[in-house]
Design an enzyme around this catalytic site. Sequence first.
Site, PDB file in Angstrom:
ATOM      1  N   GLU A   1      47.404  42.199  35.186  1.00 20.56           N
ATOM      2  CA  GLU A   1      47.158  43.916  35.786  1.00 20.56           C
ATOM      3  C   GLU A   1      46.588  44.639  34.855  1.00 20.56           C
ATOM      4  O   GLU A   1      46.000  45.527  35.133  1.00 20.56           O
ATOM      5  CB  GLU A   1      48.671  44.315  36.118  1.00 20.56           C
ATOM      6  CG  GLU A   1      48.726  45.717  36.718  1.00 20.56           C
ATOM      7  CD  GLU A   1      47.832  45.745  38.137  1.00 20.56           C
ATOM      8  OE1 GLU A   1      48.302  45.089  39.242  1.00 20.56           O
ATOM      9  OE2 GLU A   1      47.021  46.451  38.324  1.00 20.56           O
TER      10      GLU A   1
ATOM     11  N   ASP B   1      32.116  47.130  29.552  1.00 17.37           N
ATOM     12  CA  ASP B   1      33.741  47.335  29.897  1.00 17.37           C
ATOM     13  C   ASP B   1      33.852  47.320  31.389  1.00 17.37           C
ATOM     14  O   ASP B   1      34.366  46.797  32.029  1.00 17.37           O
ATOM     15  CB  ASP B   1      34.469  48.392  29.064  1.00 17.37           C
ATOM     16  CG  ASP B   1      35.898  48.551  29.348  1.00 17.37           C
ATOM     17  OD1 ASP B   1      36.431  47.528  28.799  1.00 17.37           O
ATOM     18  OD2 ASP B   1      36.199  49.563  30.147  1.00 17.37           O
TER      19      ASP B   1
ATOM     20  N   LYS C   1      35.297  44.856  34.445  1.00 15.52           N
ATOM     21  CA  LYS C   1      36.470  45.418  35.353  1.00 15.52           C
ATOM     22  C   LYS C   1      35.736  45.237  36.898  1.00 15.52           C
ATOM     23  O   LYS C   1      36.705  45.054  37.758  1.00 15.52           O
ATOM     24  CB  LYS C   1      36.792  46.709  35.025  1.00 15.52           C
ATOM     25  CG  LYS C   1      37.693  46.801  33.668  1.00 15.52           C
ATOM     26  CD  LYS C   1      37.823  48.164  33.214  1.00 15.52           C
ATOM     27  CE  LYS C   1      38.518  48.298  31.774  1.00 15.52           C
ATOM     28  NZ  LYS C   1      38.451  49.560  31.188  1.00 15.52           N
TER      29      LYS C   1
HETATM   30  N1  HSE Z   1      37.705  51.141  26.275  1.00 19.27           N
HETATM   31  C1  HSE Z   1      38.548  51.058  27.397  1.00 19.27           C
HETATM   32  C2  HSE Z   1      38.133  52.344  28.114  1.00 19.27           C
HETATM   33  C3  HSE Z   1      39.937  50.908  27.576  1.00 19.27           C
HETATM   34  O1  HSE Z   1      37.702  53.256  27.522  1.00 19.27           O
HETATM   35  O2  HSE Z   1      38.724  52.511  29.282  1.00 19.27           O
HETATM   36  C4  HSE Z   1      40.599  49.505  27.720  1.00 19.27           C
HETATM   37  O3  HSE Z   1      39.959  48.804  28.909  1.00 19.27           O
END
Ligand code: HSE
Length: 443
Positions: free
Chosen positions: A132, A204, A208
């Site tokens: 999660e 990132d 996701k």
């Molecule tokens: N570096 C990510 C962000 C946090 O700024 O959302 C961890 O996933």
Amino acid sequence: MSLAAPRALRVGLLGCGVVGSEVARRLVENTDELAERVGTRLELAGIAVRRTGRTRPQALDPGLFTTDAPGLVKRSDVVIEVIGGIEPARGLILTALEGGASVVTANKTLLAEDAGTLVDAATTAGCDLYFEAAVAAAVPILRPLRESLAGDRVLRVTGIVNGTTNFILDKMSTEGTGFATALQEAQAHGYAEADPTADVEGHDAAAKAAILASLAFHTRVVAGDVHREGIREVSTAVITSATQIGHVVKLLAVCERHDDVDPAAVSARVHPAMIPAGHPLASVRGAYNAVFVEAEAAGRLMFYGPGAGAAPTASAVLGDLVTVARHRLHGAGSRGSGHNDGRGDPAPPRLAILPIGAIVTRYHIALAVADRAGVLAVVAQEFARHDVSIETVRQEGRGTDAQLVVVTHRATDAALAATVAGLRRIDVVREVSSVVRVEAEDA
Ligand code: HSE
């Protein structure tokens, strides 16, 4: 006659960085409460680190630290992996699963690259694999996609899933802060990745998006399938232009199911986009995250909350820990039980990935142009040549500052790219200053 209390479950923690130390501290400090929730005690069996002897949180017994991660994995019932990256995380998770341990991980990079191997290993071993924390930290979004919405058909997932870039864009738009200063502030708050390029360039968010698309559409999408653009090109001028048409600029992760193509396909993309100021996602400020889900039967749902930082991430990790520990205690999810709750679809089909050129959306295009009669007609002709219909056009500035701002109706990315290439060849167009997608018109 009294029944013997169930034995404590040994928890091996891999990694003691920002998230790991928060998980360890909360695990130790809240041990009684967690025992009540699970039905037995969770005993921190060890914390694997690269080097011992560094300054560690005071609440943690120095004797817990070890550099022997494989050894710790082998003596654990549940392994929490918060090292990040591909190796040694992948090898250690596979060792854990093969040895019959349940696994909780926050490792979006690994899941976005190779969830298939991990899920297959968990299925073979009959062990839980929960993650999660990998998307939007404390915001519960993966379990709703995997469980609550499993009987529905998810059509689209639109998320603000990177706190750092949302923080930067929000600062730029509400306080006029420059990009570099806003990034420094995000780093000081602990939102940014170790290498903030991962945030700024959209890596990132793309990781996701791959995880969200895989769970939402019951297929396998990897990071390499996700079209990605970061926020470096988002200037103050773009933000001002968005405001002028009642929009705000956000870095969006958009995952879609396409039933209008045969065979059905999915797509996932990450890029800056203008969204109407009245859309629920427009109100997501600072480092907050939100995921907007559109499903056939459920309609529109929004999941919102802190998506970055040590404590929110630890909250998600510990929630998963309680779940997998309960499963072990009550038989589900432990070796050989055949319980599949924590691992998603056992053998997901691989739906085709639609290329970015086939994606349909609206666009906001700013052009620096010569300021004289007939220019608008030439520009409009180029849009028409590629079958891109114009919704609005307005001129800003005069003389050498003349700009045309065009907002299109829905068109494919390929048609828009051809239009932009054509515009660059027209002599009355001095420069194509910006091209930004306009999303979420109907929400
Ligand atoms: N570096 C990510 C962000 C946090 O700024 O959302 C961890 O996933």
